[in-house]
Design a protein around this motif. Sequence first.
Motif, short mmCIF file in Angstrom:
data_model
loop_
_atom_site.label_atom_id
_atom_site.label_comp_id
_atom_site.label_asym_id
_atom_site.label_seq_id
_atom_site.Cartn_x
_atom_site.Cartn_y
_atom_site.Cartn_z
N ARG A 1 0.94 -1.70 -0.20
CA ARG A 1 0.15 -0.13 0.20
C ARG A 1 1.26 1.32 -0.14
NH1 ARG A 1 -2.56 3.45 -0.68
NH2 ARG A 1 -4.32 4.36 -0.58
N VAL A 2 2.06 1.17 0.84
CA VAL A 2 2.95 1.99 1.06
C VAL A 2 2.94 3.28 -0.87
CG1 VAL A 2 4.93 1.35 1.09
CG2 VAL A 2 4.27 3.39 2.68
N PHE A 3 3.40 2.24 -1.24
CA PHE A 3 4.40 2.31 -2.35
C PHE A 3 3.04 2.98 -3.62
CE2 PHE A 3 7.10 -0.20 -0.90
CZ PHE A 3 8.52 1.03 -0.89
N MET A 4 2.03 2.78 -3.05
CA MET A 4 0.67 4.30 -4.17
C MET A 4 0.35 4.76 -3.48
SD MET A 4 -1.33 0.32 -5.07
CE MET A 4 -1.55 0.48 -3.51
N ALA A 5 0.57 5.44 -1.88
CA ALA A 5 0.31 6.51 -1.28
C ALA A 5 0.44 7.94 -2.23
CB ALA A 5 0.48 6.76 0.62
N LYS A 6 -0.21 8.50 -1.77
CA LYS A 6 -0.24 10.24 -2.89
C LYS A 6 0.26 11.07 -1.54
CE LYS A 6 -3.13 9.30 -6.70
NZ LYS A 6 -5.04 10.08 -6.93
N HIS A 7 0.17 10.69 0.22
CA HIS A 7 -0.05 11.24 0.72
C HIS A 7 0.79 11.39 2.16
CE1 HIS A 7 -4.17 12.91 -0.21
NE2 HIS A 7 -3.35 14.07 0.01
N THR A 8 2.30 12.32 2.74
CA THR A 8 2.62 11.78 3.55
C THR A 8 2.33 11.47 4.83
OG1 THR A 8 4.16 14.02 2.49
CG2 THR A 8 5.56 13.11 4.37
N PHE A 9 1.57 11.94 5.24
CA PHE A 9 0.63 11.64 6.37
C PHE A 9 0.18 9.87 6.32
CE2 PHE A 9 -3.30 12.98 4.59
CZ PHE A 9 -4.05 11.91 4.39
N LEU A 10 -0.28 9.50 5.38
CA LEU A 10 0.25 7.98 5.41
C LEU A 10 0.75 6.95 4.89
CD1 LEU A 10 -2.72 5.20 4.19
CD2 LEU A 10 -1.83 6.00 2.56
N ARG A 11 2.30 7.43 4.44
CA ARG A 11 3.53 7.31 4.34
C ARG A 11 3.53 6.86 5.65
NH1 ARG A 11 3.90 10.44 -0.34
NH2 ARG A 11 5.85 11.42 0.78
N ALA A 12 3.72 7.69 6.92
CA ALA A 12 3.63 8.04 8.02
C ALA A 12 2.97 7.37 8.84
CB ALA A 12 3.64 9.71 8.77
N ARG A 13 1.86 7.16 8.81
CA ARG A 13 1.13 6.33 9.60
C ARG A 13 1.49 4.73 8.85
NH1 ARG A 13 -1.78 10.45 10.40
NH2 ARG A 13 0.39 11.47 11.07
N ILE A 14 1.88 4.47 7.91
CA ILE A 14 1.76 2.71 7.60
C ILE A 14 3.26 3.11 7.92
CG2 ILE A 14 2.36 1.43 5.43
CD1 ILE A 14 0.13 2.65 3.77
N ALA A 15 4.42 3.42 8.20
CA ALA A 15 5.36 3.59 8.11
C ALA A 15 5.31 2.65 9.92
CB ALA A 15 6.43 4.73 8.44
N GLY A 16 4.64 3.90 10.97
CA GLY A 16 4.68 3.33 12.22
C GLY A 16 3.80 2.44 12.71
N ALA A 17 3.09 1.85 11.60
CA ALA A 17 2.05 0.87 11.72
C ALA A 17 3.33 -1.38 11.57
CB ALA A 17 1.18 -0.19 10.47
N LEU A 18 4.24 -0.73 10.53
CA LEU A 18 4.80 -1.48 10.25
C LEU A 18 6.38 -1.72 11.99
CD1 LEU A 18 6.56 -0.77 6.84
CD2 LEU A 18 5.54 -2.98 7.61
N ILE A 19 6.87 -0.37 11.87
CA ILE A 19 7.64 -0.12 13.64
C ILE A 19 7.23 -0.90 14.76
CG2 ILE A 19 8.26 1.57 15.08
CD1 ILE A 19 8.60 3.41 13.39
N TRP A 20 5.62 -0.55 14.77
CA TRP A 20 4.92 -1.33 15.74
C TRP A 20 4.97 -2.78 15.52
CZ3 TRP A 20 4.26 -0.29 20.49
CH2 TRP A 20 3.32 1.23 21.47
#
Length: 421
Positions: free
Chosen positions: A154-173
């Motif tokens: 999903r992250v590589f289709m993201a247009k918005h910075t906030f979505l990439r940040a939330r997905i990164a947070g999910a991966l970190i968790w």
Amino acid sequence: IRAIGEKKSYLDKYLKSIEKSISPLFSYLQYDKEIPFDEDVLKFIKSTMKCTRRISQTMWDLFTIMPKLFERFQGNLGPLFPTLNHYIYFGKKKIVQSPETVTTLIEMALRALANTENEARSAEGAVLLQIIFQYLSPISEQNLQSIIVSCLNRVFMAKHTFLRARIAGALIWGINSNYQLAQAILVNNNLVDSAFEVMMGDLMIYKCHYIDRKIFVIGMSNMLLQGNTDQQILQKFPKILESIVDVLNYIQSLEASENKPKDPEVYQEEDEKANDYKEEDAYEEQDLTCDRSDDEDDDDDIGGNPNSQEDGLGEGNDEEEDPDAAADEEGQAFATMETLLTSLKYKDEFVFFKDIILKMKESNEEFLKQLVMCLQPEKQEYMKFAINCQRVTTEAGKTEARRIVKAKGKKLLFNGNSDGQ
């Protein structure tokens, strides 16, 4: 309905009577067709849990129809998100005992994440995954792998910075929820480079919200302490430490700028345990509203990377988008983070980082020195500064990371000695 749920004095005395009186309305939630007051009922459920800090049997009965509501909302969380957030926070001990329920919540989060029409709704799915990892771990291997793969897709289709940040947070968790299992999934599926590129390839994504930055600093710091690390991931450790230092530097500079102190202030440490936050105490003592602003318009780069692109990552970001629609989605995503119920809001990332460094110094000081020596000299200096910082409350009621000077005679870690100790 909404007003009653916000009256703690009424709920404390008359909760059973109130639930009985409006129970006919609850039954309408099970209908397939949309009803005009379903959001009001959801807000009543959430407010009741928030005020009473518990979940009644009636509320547990309503919990079972949340998946049906999710279907009615066509796979969007929307008004369901804060209600599910409160269910997980206050009902984690019961929910975690049902693997089927946990799996259902994960499936709902992944379906929401897959939404490509509204990235604020997609981000709600990512944040729900964060909450699940925080409160409902351990997650089964099958679910963990599904989450990691879905996030990376999903992250590589993201247009918005906030979505990439939330997905990164999910991966970190996710990685921190079961490090050894997550490590095996990443290595066996050749996903190590992709995952770490998402988490720390563009630190500009962490300008979106202060919770994103807390997740990054705390989660990535915790990875440094893990044992039995595969060589592919071990090679990432110097970059992990550098990225943590860069984000901490940004946080400290941002907060100092926001509070605009006229003169440098140095505070004498009075209580070394002042930041030993406890989840339940934090919820009782702190208001859920935060004192940060959306930092996405700030011009400063994190880590001094002039090539970072706030608005895009990957080919899909070159598409033009209605600026009004984009602003609306950014507002929705920001509101989700502002109202998020999580003990992480009250964690001091500077103190956490310092504790990790102290533990590394005790367990493998030579390895720590090697990592520090990989940093540029100016970043080594800032690391010395950062580990002597903790949050203080300003006169305006905000918090700011400031250097804490210990009583004379106490030695600070990395206090400037040439040997780095």
